[in-house]
Design an enzyme around this catalytic site. Structure first.
Site, mmCIF file in Angstrom:
data_model
loop_
_atom_site.group_PDB
_atom_site.id
_atom_site.type_symbol
_atom_site.label_atom_id
_atom_site.label_comp_id
_atom_site.label_asym_id
_atom_site.label_seq_id
_atom_site.Cartn_x
_atom_site.Cartn_y
_atom_site.Cartn_z
ATOM 1 N N HIS A 47 -26.374 -5.344 -7.366
ATOM 2 C CA HIS A 47 -26.356 -5.532 -5.809
ATOM 3 C C HIS A 47 -26.665 -4.263 -5.164
ATOM 4 C CE1 HIS A 47 -24.184 -5.624 -2.078
ATOM 5 N NE2 HIS A 47 -24.659 -6.878 -1.790
ATOM 6 N N ASN A 48 -25.630 -3.432 -5.604
ATOM 7 C CA ASN A 48 -25.281 -2.230 -5.012
ATOM 8 C C ASN A 48 -26.520 -1.200 -5.417
ATOM 9 O OD1 ASN A 48 -23.000 -3.259 -3.993
ATOM 10 N ND2 ASN A 48 -21.742 -1.268 -4.580
ATOM 11 N N ASP A 102 0.707 -1.132 0.150
ATOM 12 C CA ASP A 102 -0.080 -0.008 -0.114
ATOM 13 C C ASP A 102 0.854 1.348 -0.065
ATOM 14 O OD1 ASP A 102 -3.150 0.460 1.048
ATOM 15 O OD2 ASP A 102 -1.785 2.120 1.180
ATOM 16 N N LYS A 120 -22.721 -7.505 -8.997
ATOM 17 C CA LYS A 120 -22.058 -6.544 -7.703
ATOM 18 C C LYS A 120 -22.891 -5.144 -8.064
ATOM 19 C CE LYS A 120 -20.250 -5.579 -3.736
ATOM 20 N NZ LYS A 120 -20.064 -3.979 -3.987
ATOM 21 N N GLU A 159 -29.086 -1.977 -2.964
ATOM 22 C CA GLU A 159 -28.669 -1.398 -1.609
ATOM 23 C C GLU A 159 -29.182 -0.028 -1.389
ATOM 24 O OE1 GLU A 159 -24.360 -0.078 -0.205
ATOM 25 O OE2 GLU A 159 -24.517 -2.303 -0.301
ATOM 26 N N TYR A 160 -28.873 0.724 -2.495
ATOM 27 C CA TYR A 160 -29.367 2.102 -2.529
ATOM 28 C C TYR A 160 -31.054 2.036 -2.185
ATOM 29 C CZ TYR A 160 -25.075 3.862 -4.890
ATOM 30 O OH TYR A 160 -23.866 4.350 -5.326
#
Length: 338
Positions: free
Chosen positions: A191-192, A30, A188, A195-196
């Site tokens: 999926h999001n 990182d 995905k 989620e919203y």
């Protein structure tokens, strides 16, 4: 297995820890060297650069990216000259699936496999596990099955879906091969988007409950504001902390998101630490675009995305235009904020 992890933020570091708990060796990098050093203290091998990470990994290498979508292309460009045919790169962030298809094709020309993994679990994934939706060449995905199995939540204590035993597969364990390049992030993405919508439904419903005592509040009579016709009908002082809690217990709208809502309300019933400016990281927009292009109606998800824009003041100019038009045609003046 051995895996290199690039990006040790809210999810990347937790994923490394979960992999090491399950016996996998991790080489980590990182830009924040302190994050890598912390994981080195727990058993990972810290790399000081991308070149160091690649040189430390055994071949064929597996490198997992947990980076913001906007940073993936740059990272791949830096890695491409360092990797060899047979190596694999996994993008576990929230990239646009269209970008996945392009990246897979570009890397395949160098003999490098690209796998897209939509990953859900957030900061809780270390202990709960990560739900993963996977796209890419099926043989390469199968080769990495030990990694996915270690990161996934497993069947846990969730009751088996009736009839599921005959179907088999890995979905019950919390990870799923969805199809060729882009399929994982496509699933995905939606999926999001969902989620919203769920988050907006909880937020709007609890806000209605918060306003249920409006009849007990005095309001001056004004030509500019429709009066509340029956103030006696709205005299409830509801404890939202308790409402959220009771909904968790056996109601049909119980969910993990409601659990998190209840936790937030217990900690700060007035949510005073938040300004209410809700970000969107792209998946909601891409979901609505896919809905439009495929002709699949998504009015709830569209409204949830619009509300996020509004929360950040993106409709301020439109609201000013509304006030300006009312003033122009009727001489209506804006009322001061309460």
């Amino acid at each position: 297995m051995q895996l290199g992890m690039i990006g040790l933020g809210r999810m990347g570091a937790g994923m490394v820890r979960r992999l090491m708990r399950n016996g996998h060796a991790c080489v980590v990098y990182d830009r924040n060297q302190a994050a890598a050093a912390e994981l080195a203290g727990e058993g990972a091998t810290a790399a000081t650069s991308l070149g160091d990470l690649v040189a430390t990994l055994e071949t064929p290498r597996v490198i997992w990216l947990m980076l913001p979508a906007a940073a993936v292309d740059s990272a791949l460009q830096d890695l491409r000259g360092l990797l060899q045919p047979g190596d694999s790169v996994v993008d576990g962030g929230n990239s646009y699936y269209i970008d996945d298809m392009r990246r897979a094709q570009e890397l395949a020309a160098s003999g490098i496999t690209y796998i897209d993994v939509g990953t859900s679990g957030g900061v809780w994934g270390l202990d709960r596990g990560y739900c993963m939706m996977i796209g890419g060449p099926q043989a390469a995905v199968q080769h990495l099955d030990p990694i996915f199995k270690a990161l996934a939540p497993g069947a846990g204590t969730i009751a088996r879906t009736p009839g599921r035993a005959q179907l088999g597969g890995t979905a019950e364990a919390g990870y799923l091969y969805c199809g060729p390049s882009g399929a994982g992030h496509f699933v995905k993405m939606v999926h999001n988007g969902i989620e919203y919508g769920i988050m907006a439904a909880y937020a709007e419903g609890l806000n209605i409950l918060k306003h249920a005592n409006v009849g007990a509040q005095g309001h001056a009579i004004s030509a500019e504001m429709t009066p509340l016709r029956h103030p006696e009908d709205y005299q409830y002082d509801l404890d939202l902390v308790d409402v959220a809690e009771v909904w968790r217990r056996g109601s049909v709208i119980a969910s993990w998101l409601l659990d998190l809502t209840a936790t937030a309300l217990v900690a700060d019933p007035q949510l005073a630490q938040f300004m209410g400016r809700v970000s969107d990281s792209g998946e909601g927009r891409w979901t609505i675009l896919a809905a439009i292009e495929t002709g699949a109606p998504a009015p709830v998800l569209s409204a949830a995305l619009d509300q996020r824009f509004a929360s950040r003041g993106e409709d301020d100019f439109a609201d000013k235009l509304l006030s300006a038009m009312r003033f122009q045609f009727g001489g209506h003046h804006e009322l001061p904020l309460a």
